[in-house]
Every structure is written in structure tokens, then in C-alpha cells.
Design a protein around this motif. Structure first.
Motif: not given
Length: 257
Positions: A196-205, A210-228
Motif C-alpha cells: 500500500x505504501x509503494x502504490x499509494x492505494x488501499x486493498x481489501x485484506x 482469500x487469494x493468498x489461501x487459494x494460491x497456497x493450497x493450489x500447490x500445497x507441496x510447493x516449497x516456501x523458501x526460495x534462494x531469493x
């Protein structure tokens, strides 16, 4: 060469660049790859009005490429990097590129693995939707710049939350959500504040959650921590410091190393 040949330009032929190049070819659009060291000005003189100029480099190379982008190509740019926001193209006086927050994974030696349909917006959206459809990668059109900004923020929330929380707990995205949801939401909230600070906008938590949960569970075996992950955390902390945003959870994770 046929005088009517007018290929799409793909800058960067890593994993994603090759996927998009193959998709464009499958949809009947010629492709001209631009590699590191290629004289873009000379290519632009030969092909000043390609149907698309897809910058498929990594995040670290994005701004150097956009700085050198020939003027005739600036109205034909398409972008797909992680941690992308409108400020990234606006600083180069690019008003409205075509943008794809990519929701599929491609690693060396593996097939494309879609998580969610990738949203597409911009002047060349129809071309990219047709190309991705030609190779069976799900995608969907967005109807406004506001919708695009939300989708970019959502992708950033996913990338940063999984990477940064993963520095604390490791594991995969399914475990993060099932066993460490309190941590995931604490990191998410601080990441949203930075976005929000970078865009100057406000976004519905609720919508981002809901979008985060959908992405997390779309591939639940996906590793969390990448090299970056450590670099992403340092970058997030630098943004928070500059914007005056309190991020105690991120700082605690950084302090624990």
C-alpha cells in the motif's frame, strides 16, 4: 526473409521466456529472441513495430533493460516479473504495458505447472491470452488497470509471505497454512502495508487473504523458501524503513537470520 515478417520480440530466454516464446509460436506468431548483449537498437531499426516486446528477464535485470529499450518499442512492452508494481514501468515513462502476473511454474527439465489462471491486462492481452491458450496454460483477461494493480499486489503478497515466513519455518505452502497460519497472516499484513505504501492505494485484506489461501493450497507441496528469500526480505525492510512502516514480524525474522 519475408518483408512481411514481423515477429514478437522476447527479451530474455530463461525458463519463462522460452515458455512464452513457444506459446507465441504455437499461436502462429513469429518470435525474435533478444539475448544478453544483443544490440536492441539495431533490432528495433529492423523491426520497429512488433506485435509485442516481452521483457522476460529476472527482476534484477528489469530496470537496466527498460532503460535501454528503444523508443519505438515502449508502447509494445509486456512484463511478467515478480515484485512488479506500476511504479516500475512508470519510472521509465511507459504508460500502459501489457502485464502478466504469472501463476505457473517452469523449472529446468520439468513441464509447466499451473497454480492458478494467470491474469493478463494491456494492449497485447488478446495476443498473450491466445498464445497461452494454445499451449494449455490457463489465463484470464482483466478489465481495468485497478484490477491489474490488485493482481500484482496479490502475487507480491504470495511471493513475499511464503519466502519470508519460510525463512522462519521452512517446509511447504500447505504446512505454512495449516501449521503456521498465525505467522503467515502476520507476515501478510506487513507485506500488504508495504504494498500500500509503494502504490499509494488501499486493498481489501479479506480479498487478499482469500487469494493468498487459494494460491497456497493450489500447490500445497510447493516449497516456501526460495534462494531469493533473504534478498526479498532485505528489500521489504528497506521499503518499510523508507516509508516509515512498522514491520515487527519481518524484523524479528531478519534478526533471527
Amino acid at each position: 526473409m519475408d518483408d512481411n515478417f514481423n515477429p514478437a520480440v522476447v527479451i530474455g530466454m530463461g525458463q519463462l521466456g522460452r515458455v512464452f516464446a513457444g506459446a507465441l509460436l504455437a499461436a502462429g506468431t513469429g518470435v525474435l529472441p533478444v539475448l544478453r548483449g544483443t544490440d536492441m537498437a539495431a533490432v528495433a531499426e529492423r523491426f520497429p513495430r512488433p506485435p509485442l516486446v516481452l521483457v522476460a528477464t529476472g527482476e534484477d535485470d528489469l530496470h537496466p533493460v527498460l532503460e535501454r529499450l528503444p523508443t519505438p518499442w515502449r508502447e509494445r512492452v509486456a512484463l511478467l516479473q515478480n515484485e512488479l508494481l506500476p511504479r516500475d514501468w512508470q519510472r521509465h515513462s511507459i504508460r500502459l504495458p501489457t502485464v502478466v502476473p504469472v501463476w505457473f511454474e517452469k523449472k529446468a527439465g520439468t513441464d509447466v505447472k499451473p497454480l492458478l489462471p494467470s491474469p493478463v491486462h494491456g494492449p497485447a492481452a488478446e495476443l498473450l491470452l491466445r498464445a497461452l491458450g494454445a499451449v494449455g496454460i490457463p489465463a484470464r483477461a482483466l478489465d481495468s488497470e485497478e484490477a491489474l494493480t490488485f493482481e500484482l499486489v496479490l502475487k507480491n503478497v504470495y511471493i513475499l509471505t511464503t519466502n519470508i515466513a519460510g525463512m522462519r519455518v521452512g517446509g511447504n505452502t500447505g504446512e505454512l497454512w495449516e501449521r503456521h497460519r498465525e505467522l503467515a497472516e502476520a507476515v501478510m499484513d506487513e507485506v500488504i502495508a508495504i504494498q500500500e505504501g509503494l502504490t499509494g492505494g488501499r486493498f481489501a485484506r479479506a480479498a487478499l487473504l482469500q487469494g493468498l489461501q487459494a494460491a497456497l493450497l493450489a500447490d500445497p507441496l510447493h516449497g516456501c523458501m526460495g534462494r531469493s528469500a533473504p534478498v526479498r526480505l532485505r528489500r521489504a525492510l528497506a521499503h518499510a524503513e523508507r516509508l516509515g512502516i512498522a514491520v515487527p514480524t519481518l524484523r524479528e525474522i531478519a534478526d533471527q537470520g
